[in-house]
Design an enzyme around this catalytic site. Sequence first.
Site, short mmCIF file in Angstrom:
data_model
loop_
_atom_site.label_atom_id
_atom_site.label_comp_id
_atom_site.label_asym_id
_atom_site.label_seq_id
_atom_site.Cartn_x
_atom_site.Cartn_y
_atom_site.Cartn_z
N HIS A 77 55.92 -40.24 6.97
CA HIS A 77 54.69 -39.44 6.95
C HIS A 77 55.00 -37.96 6.69
CE1 HIS A 77 50.50 -38.55 8.45
NE2 HIS A 77 51.07 -37.37 8.61
N GLU A 78 55.95 -37.42 7.45
CA GLU A 78 56.27 -35.99 7.32
C GLU A 78 56.95 -35.66 6.00
OE1 GLU A 78 54.66 -34.23 9.29
OE2 GLU A 78 54.27 -35.73 10.84
N HIS A 81 54.42 -35.02 3.41
CA HIS A 81 53.98 -33.62 3.50
C HIS A 81 55.00 -32.69 2.82
CE1 HIS A 81 50.59 -34.52 5.95
NE2 HIS A 81 51.25 -34.70 7.09
#
Length: 178
Positions: A77-78, A81
């Site tokens: 997920h990160e 980003h």
Amino acid sequence: MTPEKCEGELADIAKKTPMVRFLLEALDKAGCPVNRDFFEVQYCSQPVLGGFRPDQGVVLCHNNLMSRTDMENMLTHELVHAYDHCRNKNMNWLDVKQHACSEVRASNLSGDCHWVNEMFRGYGFTGFQNGHQRCVRRRAELSTAMNPRCASKEEAKEAVDAIFAQCFKDTRPFDDIP
């Protein structure tokens, strides 16, 4: 998870987990190579697994990470980003719509909304029809609402609604939703 256990898992995941490896390679190809200093293991007072800090990297909250699977999903997920930050040199994380777009992409592409994760969160079986999209919307709204410039849950929902179709379709660096 102890800080030492978290550090060891991080090193192993970076070498062996296909999604994490793929995103690390994609960041490198996009001109944003990642080294070990990009990751910081720390104690977090908030009930989060980790987070992305623009121009600093990914924080892993060892006290909130309970399993390797949690860690793999959070890192994926990160890293989405981080990829968004890398490819958009004008990324403004305080812009609620830009932040919402990255949250939609990260929730969509990281496995956050896999039905097993939803079951463990207590959402039960969300159905085959649009269950994934509903989860992506919900999770993106929750994360966007934490933006310091977002005044309310309603503003977060409006931001996600405004960008959802476009950002949900954007699966880069993947060919499709993994």
